[in-house]
Structure formats: structure tokens, C-alpha cells
Design a protein around this motif. Structure first.
Motif: not given
Length: 297
Positions: A84-87, A111-114
Motif C-alpha cells: 500500500f505504501l509503495a503503490a 502514511l499516504r496523502p489522500m
């Protein structure tokens, strides 16, 4: 005015754990000043966000949210979710998590901007409100029931277009030692958008490993009161367990999809949740009369 469909939590001041250490008053003031500085820096870099694309933009936004955590003395520990973090960007997904604190939003974007589906009041919050608005949030006015279908349509469109969107299906904050059921409406948007669901389980601990409910934003307290309590904590650790993806089509309907996501979160946290049971019809008792009417061949 509240509606019957609006989730409520019984959590209040009585849920707050004790036995924690605090930092000095000057340190608390410094934490607030640092957080405000992060927000000003985010505003100054806003034009750059319009130019950057892909990984470059993600790195900058992630740095901003991680800086907010550091400003309040929060250590983020991530378990799992390397895929998920590298997708790559551009693959839509509904990201759901248990809801404890205003820090949840910061952690997810660290973790991941969204984008996020957020209650309309968050847009006016200090510090966090500016960052959430800049992130392209979809706002839901929970006091106006007629706005729900439009918000769900906007959510499905965002997912279909390739956006990651964060939703807290419990609908309100809990203390973390207790939790609520996942409501189903937003999972229909994931089904309509044809995207996977990614559950993330959050837990707050002290430096010595004990779970704490001190960061929880519960009851009738103001955001400022919660901010002060978090700023005073020493050694706060935020654990984020990134659960396996739930692929499109795995669940037959939104109720089943919500149940699978909720079970994933509880499994990651090691808590037990008994699934809701559907009402069973009583099995008819066969009598001589019914046996004659329906003979077995």
C-alpha cells in the motif's frame, strides 16, 4: 438537530486512562508553536503543490503531516502494508479505519496523502482544518440528511477517478478501548466505484507499551481541550496496522463488505467482535396434515 441515523458513542471523561507522564508547560507551548509553524509552512508551499505531481507531491504532503505528529511529540509506528505504501498514484481505494482522535487523520495522511470524507465542521478547525481543506476533502453535513446521497455520489466518483479516500465508518470517535460498528453507506460507494477497500487499525500507546485513551476526542469536549491533552503527553506512540486489501467483488453487498473490513481491524488489534447475526426464521414444524400436503417421492 440530530438524526436517528447519526452514530453516537457512549464514551466520555470516564473512559480516559490515567497513569501517564506529562511534559512541562513550556514544552507544551513549544509544541503548539511548532504545529502552527507547520501549518504556515504548508500554506507557503501550497503553490508548489499545484506544480508537483505523483510521488513528488506525495512526499511533500506526507512530510507536512509527519511534521504535525512530530510537533505534538507523537511517534508513528507502522505495521505491514508495504504494498500500500509503495503503490503508484492513480489507483482508487476506500481507506477505512477505527476512529479515536483527530490525530487519526494526521496519521493516515502521514502514511499516504489522500482525500477524506469529513464532517463539515472539521473545515473550520484550527491547524487540522486548513490541511484537510487543502487535501481536497469531501465534506458531509451530518445535520442535513438530504445531503447524504449527494456526498456518497461524490465519493463514488472520486474513487472511480483513481483517488484514495479516507473514511471513518464508525461515524464518530470512540475512546479506543471501546469501538463502534462500521456503518455501510460508504462501502456502497466502493462497490459503485469498483475499487478495493483498505482497512487500517489505529492504536495509541505510551512509551512503556500501555494502551492509552488520552488522545481520544470524545464526549462534548472542544477540540482545543483535546489538543491541550495531547500536547501534554510524554512518549505518545501511534500504531498504524495496515491490513490486507479487500478486493472488489469479495463481498456480495455493502453490509458484508463493512463486516469484513471491521473484522480486519479487530483482527489487527487483537480484539474480539462478535459479528451481527441476522434474524433467522423459525423452522416450520411438520404435522401430519402438512406431510400429506407435501409428500416425499
Amino acid at each position: 438537530m440530530s438524526h436517528a441515523w447519526m452514530p453516537t458513542s457512549p464514551c466520555g471523561d470516564g473512559c480516559l486512562t490515567d497513569g501517564f507522564e506529562t511534559v512541562s508547560f513550556p514544552r507544551r507551548v513549544l509544541r503548539f508553536a511548532s504545529a502552527i509553524g507547520v501549518v504556515f509552512a504548508a500554506l507557503l508551499t501550497a503553490p508548489l503543490l499545484l506544480v508537483l505531481r505523483g510521488r513528488g507531491r506525495e512526499r511533500l504532503v506526507r512530510t507536512i503531516f509527519r511534521s504535525v505528529l512530530r510537533a505534538f511529540g507523537v511517534k508513528l509506528v507502522v505495521h505491514g502494508g508495504a504494498d500500500f505504501l509503495a503503490a503508484p498514484a492513480g489507483r482508487g481505494a476506500l481507506v477505512v479505519n477505527n476512529h479515536i482522535s483527530w490525530l487519526d487523520i494526521v496519521a493516515i495522511n502521514a502514511l499516504r496523502p489522500m482525500r477524506a470524507l469529513a464532517k463539515v465542521e472539521i473545515g473550520s478547525w484550527p491547524v487540522l482544518g486548513t490541511l484537510v481543506r487543502r487535501g481536497g476533502s469531501i465534506f458531509l453535513d451530518r445535520e442535513r440528511l438530504r445531503t447524504l446521497p449527494g456526498a456518497m455520489t461524490e465519493l463514488a466518483d472520486a474513487l472511480r477517478s483513481g483517488s484514495l479516500v479516507n473514511v471513518t465508518p464508525e461515524g464518530t470517535t470512540w475512546c479506543g478501548l471501546a469501538s463502534g460498528r462500521f456503518t455501510t453507506a460508504t462501502f456502497q460507494a466502493a462497490i459503485d466505484g469498483g475499487v478495493p477497500v483498505r482497512p487500517i487499525a489505529l492504536r495509541y500507546r505510551l512509551a512503556d507499551g500501555r494502551e492509552t485513551s488520552q488522545p481520544a476526542f470524545i464526549g462534548p469536549e472542544s477540540l482545543i481541550a483535546s489538543l491541550r491533552r495531547v500536547a501534554a503527553l510524554r512518549g505518545l506512540v501511534l500504531e498504524a496496522h495496515v491490513c490486507p486489501e479487500i478486493a472488489p467483488g469479495r463481498a456480495e453487498d455493502r453490509r458484508s463488505l463493512a463486516a469484513v473490513a471491521e473484522a480486519s481491524v479487530h483482527s489487527a488489534l487483537g480484539t474480539v467482535r462478535i459479528p451481527a447475526q441476522g434474524r433467522r426464521r423459525p423452522k416450520p414444524v411438520e404435522t401430519p396434515a402438512t406431510a400429506e400436503a407435501h409428500p416425499v417421492h
